[in-house]
Motif scaffolding. Structure first.
Motif, short mmCIF file in Angstrom:
data_model
loop_
_atom_site.label_atom_id
_atom_site.label_comp_id
_atom_site.label_asym_id
_atom_site.label_seq_id
_atom_site.Cartn_x
_atom_site.Cartn_y
_atom_site.Cartn_z
N ILE A 118 0.96 -1.09 0.00
CA ILE A 118 0.03 0.10 0.15
C ILE A 118 0.89 1.31 -0.05
CG2 ILE A 118 -1.73 1.16 1.28
CD1 ILE A 118 -2.60 -1.37 2.67
N SER A 119 0.83 2.03 -1.10
CA SER A 119 1.83 2.98 -1.29
C SER A 119 1.62 4.16 -0.13
CB SER A 119 1.54 3.81 -2.67
OG SER A 119 0.37 4.33 -2.87
N THR A 120 0.39 4.40 0.35
CA THR A 120 0.23 5.49 1.45
C THR A 120 0.81 5.16 2.91
OG1 THR A 120 -2.09 4.68 1.77
CG2 THR A 120 -1.74 6.42 0.23
N ILE A 121 1.35 3.89 2.93
CA ILE A 121 2.06 3.51 4.20
C ILE A 121 3.38 3.51 4.14
CG2 ILE A 121 2.21 1.74 5.88
CD1 ILE A 121 -0.47 0.69 4.93
N PRO A 122 4.07 4.32 4.78
CA PRO A 122 5.68 4.35 4.73
C PRO A 122 6.27 3.34 5.26
CG PRO A 122 4.73 6.00 6.47
CD PRO A 122 3.64 5.28 5.76
N THR A 167 -5.54 -9.21 4.49
CA THR A 167 -5.88 -9.21 3.19
C THR A 167 -4.85 -9.06 2.06
OG1 THR A 167 -8.00 -7.80 4.06
CG2 THR A 167 -7.52 -7.44 1.53
N PHE A 168 -3.89 -7.89 2.52
CA PHE A 168 -2.81 -7.78 1.42
C PHE A 168 -1.51 -8.66 1.70
CE2 PHE A 168 -5.32 -3.95 1.47
CZ PHE A 168 -5.64 -3.57 -0.07
N VAL A 169 -1.23 -9.26 2.72
CA VAL A 169 0.00 -9.86 2.77
C VAL A 169 -0.12 -11.49 3.19
CG1 VAL A 169 2.11 -10.01 4.33
CG2 VAL A 169 1.01 -7.95 3.90
N SER A 170 -0.94 -11.81 4.31
CA SER A 170 -1.10 -13.24 4.44
C SER A 170 -1.74 -14.08 3.58
CB SER A 170 -1.82 -13.25 5.88
OG SER A 170 -0.99 -13.49 6.75
N LYS A 171 -2.88 -13.75 3.34
CA LYS A 171 -3.87 -14.50 2.45
C LYS A 171 -3.63 -14.47 1.09
CE LYS A 171 -6.18 -16.29 5.77
NZ LYS A 171 -6.29 -17.69 6.12
#
Length: 188
Positions: A118-122, A167-171
């Motif tokens: 996610i680009s908005t998370i530094p 949602t984005f990493v694990s599964k």
């Protein structure tokens, strides 16, 4: 449990289902569970008996049943979802600036993984200390989630980070049931 030919019943269907699942990891003929002890089932039983060093009779005696059931349980255990670890200690717990503990390491590792998705998370440094970079990443998540922007990680923020991670990493990137039981990571 001794089962002879021409039996039609639920225990036969169970054995067929067990053998079918076992066949995905072993060189046993795949059968369609129909509850009938016919030649296909007997062939699968004999092959199972051969592979597991049992007398090759094609009869599902107690020794064969026990071994089929044990192998089936082992396969289910092998491919079961891994245990989940509860990291956040209580609903009233809050991580704040300058806190240092093991939970901060977990939060930073999750944030680091999410920053790649996610680009908005530094990107954050994994140090175990709740520093300014970690707080900035948390603030961005709180803003995106529409929750109170405190920069602290309370239960609500933790749950949102957890959902994002699941949602984005694990599964999304790991598929543990690859051919031959090999574990691989798919590249997005």
């Amino acid at each position: 449990m001794l089962v002879e030919q021409s039996a039609v019943n639920k225990p036969i269907r169970n054995v067929q289902q067990f053998l079918r699942r076992i066949s995905y990891d072993n060189d046993i003929p795949k059968i369609i569970p129909d509850g009938i002890l016919g030649s296909q089932t007997q062939n699968a039983v004999m092959e199972f008996q051969r592979l597991f060093n049992l007398p090759q009779s094609g009869v599902i005696d107690n020794e064969t049943w026990d071994k089929i059931y044990l192998e089936y349980k082992n396969i289910l255990k092998k491919f079961a979802e891994p245990s989940k670890t509860s990291v956040f200690p209580s609903p009233h717990f809050v991580i704040k600036a300058n806190d240092e503990n093991g939970i901060v390491y977990v939060i930073q590792a999750m944030l680091k993984a999410l920053s790649g998705e996610i680009s908005t998370i530094p990107d954050v440094e994994i140090s175990g200390k709740y520093d300014e970079g970690t707080q900035k990443a948390v603030l961005n998540i709180q803003n995106a989630a529409g929750i109170s922007e405190t920069g602290d990680v309370n239960k609500e923020t933790w749950e949102f980070i957890s959902v994002l991670f699941e949602t984005f990493v694990s599964k999304n990137n790991i598929n543990p049931l690859q051919k031959n039981g090999k574990y691989i990571i798919r590249h997005p």
